[in-house]
Scaffold this active site. Structure first.
Site, PDB file in Angstrom:
ATOM      1  N   ARG A 104      -1.395  -6.331  -7.988  1.00 27.43           N
ATOM      2  CA  ARG A 104      -0.275  -7.121  -7.689  1.00 27.43           C
ATOM      3  C   ARG A 104       0.118  -8.172  -8.686  1.00 27.43           C
ATOM      4  NH1 ARG A 104      -3.104  -8.268  -2.325  1.00 27.43           N
ATOM      5  NH2 ARG A 104      -4.749  -9.018  -3.811  1.00 27.43           N
ATOM      6  N   HIS A 128       0.867  -1.269  -0.043  1.00 30.25           N
ATOM      7  CA  HIS A 128       0.011   0.035  -0.096  1.00 30.25           C
ATOM      8  C   HIS A 128       0.929   1.277   0.003  1.00 30.25           C
ATOM      9  CE1 HIS A 128      -3.083  -2.585   2.072  1.00 30.25           C
ATOM     10  NE2 HIS A 128      -3.480  -2.520   0.910  1.00 30.25           N
ATOM     11  N   SER A 163      -2.933  -7.435   2.723  1.00 33.86           N
ATOM     12  CA  SER A 163      -3.402  -7.464   4.287  1.00 33.86           C
ATOM     13  C   SER A 163      -3.820  -8.714   4.655  1.00 33.86           C
ATOM     14  CB  SER A 163      -4.496  -6.423   4.280  1.00 33.86           C
ATOM     15  OG  SER A 163      -3.932  -5.220   3.970  1.00 33.86           O
ATOM     16  N   LYS A 188     -16.280  -7.325   4.505  1.00 33.77           N
ATOM     17  CA  LYS A 188     -15.077  -7.504   5.500  1.00 33.77           C
ATOM     18  C   LYS A 188     -15.623  -7.227   6.839  1.00 33.77           C
ATOM     19  CE  LYS A 188     -11.653  -7.146   1.592  1.00 33.77           C
ATOM     20  NZ  LYS A 188     -10.340  -6.629   1.620  1.00 33.77           N
TER      21      LYS A 188
END
Length: 166
Positions: free
Chosen positions: A91, A17, A130, A41
């Site tokens: 990513r 990040h 994360s 989440k």
């Protein structure tokens, strides 16, 4: 002034990040890193307020970075702050299809007033998420290569306080 918003959950903020934040800070006049409330989440490690504080702490050396939180649609938040660019980190190619769908939806819902800029993460952070940080930490593994030292301590403290999911 060109304003951009970098939305995400940042639970916790990682070196990946921070890579995107630093690079985007060189591309835009002002970047707001926005912790978005994510209904999917529910089992977050950190509260939204804790994540905002973490982000403020690790970006304090970047004068054109602001940190905020928002509950609602990204396009509404972007309109509120006058941002016309959304920043998303990629990513791997597996991220692209999901992120492209979000970008196209945001563009449609905003009547074309928001564009998305995709930044590929630096190679050394391509593996990092994360979720993986939390998984490693929950089993007592070393996360020092994933997060800044002050974030590592906060993650360790959370798991020491009984947040572990064993």
């Amino acid at each position: 002034m060109i304003r951009a918003v970098y939305p995400g959950s940042f639970d916790p903020v990682t070196y990946g990040h921070l890579d995107v934040i630093r690079r985007s800070s060189r591309m835009f006049d002002e970047v707001t890193v926005c912790v978005m409330y994510n209904k999917d989440k529910r089992d977050s490690l950190f509260s939204v307020d804790e994540r905002v504080k973490m982000l403020k702490d690790v970006t304090k050396d970047l004068p054109n970075i602001k940190v905020d939180a928002y509950y609602g649609l990204l396009i509404d938040y972007a309109a509120e702050i006058g941002a016309h660019v959304s920043i998303r980190g990629l990513r791997a190619v597996t991220d692209f299809e999901y992120e492209l769908q979000i970008a196209q939806t945001n563009r449609l819902l905003s009547n074309g007033s928001i564009d998305t800029v995709f930044l590929t993460t630096s190679l050394e952070y391509a593996y990092l998420s994360s979720s993986s940080v939390k998984e490693i930490a929950s089993f007592g593994g070393d996360i020092s290569m994933c997060v800044p030292p002050e974030i590592e301590k906060l993650v360790r403290d959370k798991y020491a306080a009984g947040h572990a999911k064993h």
